[in-house]
Design an enzyme around this catalytic site. Structure first.
Site, PDB file in Angstrom:
ATOM      1  CB  CYS A   1      14.489  -1.271  -2.602  1.00 29.42           C
ATOM      2  SG  CYS A   1      12.978  -0.977  -3.533  1.00 29.42           S
TER       3      CYS A   1
ATOM      4  CB  CYS B   1      11.455  -3.917  -5.363  1.00 33.17           C
ATOM      5  SG  CYS B   1      11.855  -2.281  -6.014  1.00 33.17           S
TER       6      CYS B   1
END
Lengths: 77, 132
Positions: A10, A13
């Site tokens: 995501c 991340c």
């Protein structure tokens, strides 16, 4: 040194990975940065919320994007 | 050198809505087991994520860091001993919501098996009393 970025790919991340790679580059340390997307691997560390950063098996943060300075501090120790 | 390992994409990500951590006492009584079950049911409903309360007591790094990363902490205790809440607070965490099942009318005993009707009743009470 092995630095693991635990996360699902995501935005947070990806940002965490960028910051870690920047810290490694700026400090000029020899570190292997690995992105791990397997939840079971995260749970082996007790991590239940991502992103998380693990340095040489030690969980440094979970659920937040770390600052560049904080990552440098972890690496320098 | 960077390396990507692509496997199952099932991790609970902080990019999603506020991360609610559910910490049940999971104690050795009917109310402790009910606390555990309620955390499971709320997790299944997407109202939070069941966490490992014992890991807080054990100061397990990954669990401590995960708890630091939550947006809201809900402690679910079976009885007035409030072990889950005490454990969290001893570790320095602030409990945002605290559920005590005996306060919702459940009588504590040593039975560990739960009836489906009991679970349904307590879930209704918890959802109503705590706006979860």
């Amino acid at each position: 040194m092995k630095i693991e970025i635990l996360g699902t790919g995501c935005a947070k991340c990806k940002k965490t990975k960028e910051i870690v790679e920047q810290a490694v580059a700026e400090l000029g340390v020899d570190a292997e940065v690995v992105k791990v997307e397997d939840i079971n691997a995260a749970m082996d560390y007790g991590v239940m919320i991502t992103p998380a950063v693990v340095i040489d098996g030690d969980v440094k943060i979970a659920g937040k994007v770390p600052s560049l300075d904080k990552v440098k501090e972890w690496i320098a120790k | 050198m960077a390396e990507d390992i692509k496997m199952a994409k099932t991790a609970k990500c902080a990019c999603e809505a506020a991360f609610v951590g559910l910490y049940a006492c999971s104690g050795g009584s009917n109310v402790g087991q009910m606390a555990n079950r309620i955390a499971v049911e709320l997790t299944k409903q997407g109202k939070g994520s069941m966490m490992c309360t014992v890991g807080i007591g054990g100061n397990v790094p990954g669990i401590m860091k995960s708890t630091e990363g939550t947006d809201e902490i809900i402690a679910i205790d079976g009885c007035p001993l409030i072990c889950a809440r005490r454990t969290l607070e001893l570790a320095g965490f602030t409990v945002n919501k605290h559920i005590v099942l005996t306060e919702l009318g459940m009588q504590k005993n040593k039975e560990l098996d739960l009836e489906g009707s009991e679970i349904k009743e307590m879930m209704t009470k918890v959802e109503s009393a705590f706006d979860i």
